[in-house]
Write an enzyme that holds these catalytic residues in place. Sequence first.
Site, mmCIF file in Angstrom:
data_model
loop_
_atom_site.group_PDB
_atom_site.id
_atom_site.type_symbol
_atom_site.label_atom_id
_atom_site.label_comp_id
_atom_site.label_asym_id
_atom_site.label_seq_id
_atom_site.Cartn_x
_atom_site.Cartn_y
_atom_site.Cartn_z
ATOM 1 N N ASP A 24 2.542 21.524 28.826
ATOM 2 C CA ASP A 24 1.792 19.841 28.614
ATOM 3 C C ASP A 24 1.478 19.424 27.235
ATOM 4 O O ASP A 24 0.508 18.914 27.181
ATOM 5 C CB ASP A 24 0.887 19.944 29.651
ATOM 6 N N LYS A 129 6.432 18.436 36.500
ATOM 7 C CA LYS A 129 5.410 19.234 37.507
ATOM 8 C C LYS A 129 4.633 18.144 37.761
ATOM 9 O O LYS A 129 3.957 17.544 36.912
ATOM 10 C CB LYS A 129 5.034 20.516 37.012
ATOM 11 N N LYS A 132 -0.729 21.165 38.667
ATOM 12 C CA LYS A 132 -1.567 21.924 37.351
ATOM 13 C C LYS A 132 -0.583 23.251 37.217
ATOM 14 O O LYS A 132 -0.436 23.488 35.821
ATOM 15 C CB LYS A 132 -3.078 22.149 37.340
ATOM 16 N N CYS A 162 -4.095 23.804 33.225
ATOM 17 C CA CYS A 162 -2.668 24.101 33.480
ATOM 18 C C CYS A 162 -2.278 25.340 32.964
ATOM 19 O O CYS A 162 -1.343 26.007 33.681
ATOM 20 C CB CYS A 162 -1.864 22.940 32.940
ATOM 21 N N GLN A 202 -11.402 43.205 33.080
ATOM 22 C CA GLN A 202 -10.669 44.158 34.075
ATOM 23 C C GLN A 202 -9.475 44.657 33.819
ATOM 24 O O GLN A 202 -8.764 44.841 34.741
ATOM 25 C CB GLN A 202 -10.943 43.408 35.732
HETATM 26 C C1 C5J Z 1 -3.612 20.128 32.126
HETATM 27 C C2 C5J Z 1 -5.164 18.683 33.040
HETATM 28 N N1 C5J Z 1 -2.470 19.887 31.634
HETATM 29 N N2 C5J Z 1 -6.289 19.287 32.362
HETATM 30 N N3 C5J Z 1 -3.897 19.215 32.870
HETATM 31 O O1 C5J Z 1 -4.308 20.895 31.739
HETATM 32 O O2 C5J Z 1 -5.703 17.754 33.764
#
Ligand code: C5J
Length: 224
Positions: A24, A129, A132, A162, A202
């Site tokens: 993104d 997409k 997220k 995301c 972990q």
């Molecule tokens: C992403 C968002 N790409 N923060 N989207 O993280 O809404």
Amino acid sequence: MPIIAAKPYDYSLPLEGAALIVIDMQRDFLEPGGFGEMLGNDVSVLSAIVPTVKNLLDAARNADLPIIHTREGHRPDMSDCPPSKRQRGGGKVTIGDMGPMGRILIRGEAGHDIVPELAPRPGEVVLDKSGKGSFHATDLGHILANKRITHLIFAGVTTEVCVQTTMREANDRGFECLLAEDATESYYPGFKQATLDMVRAQGGIVGWTATTDQIVAALAGVGV
Ligand code: C5J
């Protein structure tokens, strides 16, 4: 096989079977007037990582790794946008409304594009997409299976939304996930740090983290 001195412990990176996924890096999140700013964020924090992501992208291209670029956004008729997502934020402007870079978070609009410095090249996968997570309602799993991918290197924004969601989805599907610490960013420094800590807690419950320099060196076959 290159071994990266990652956290929480060494990460083996098979150059056959690894892919880079850049999440993104769109104008809507990185530039003024888009979705990120609409939610009240300082987008310059995110745009600052563009050169680092470019370094990683160039190294992956030089090593002939498959590259996947994701874009979060919706169909122009918004039939794939849950009403809950549109209403979230409670501000005057929301997803689908007109902004300086076109309709916010809508496919085909200028704001939906990946920033020019990181523009996908022919042969690289561009995955749209609506959620997220990058596996949600997409053919990403099918694409990775066809390419025989077992190891995923992650970069992009935002770390805790995301990127983390996709990394968790991938981890549950059996992928060995490595997050490039300085090639990912959040509008909230505390959330980024918390995500890095969560991923590698972990014994690497979600995966590993390493710096871009470490990953670039591994991709170039230099001992790290
Ligand atoms: C992403 C968002 N790409 N923060 N989207 O993280 O809404």
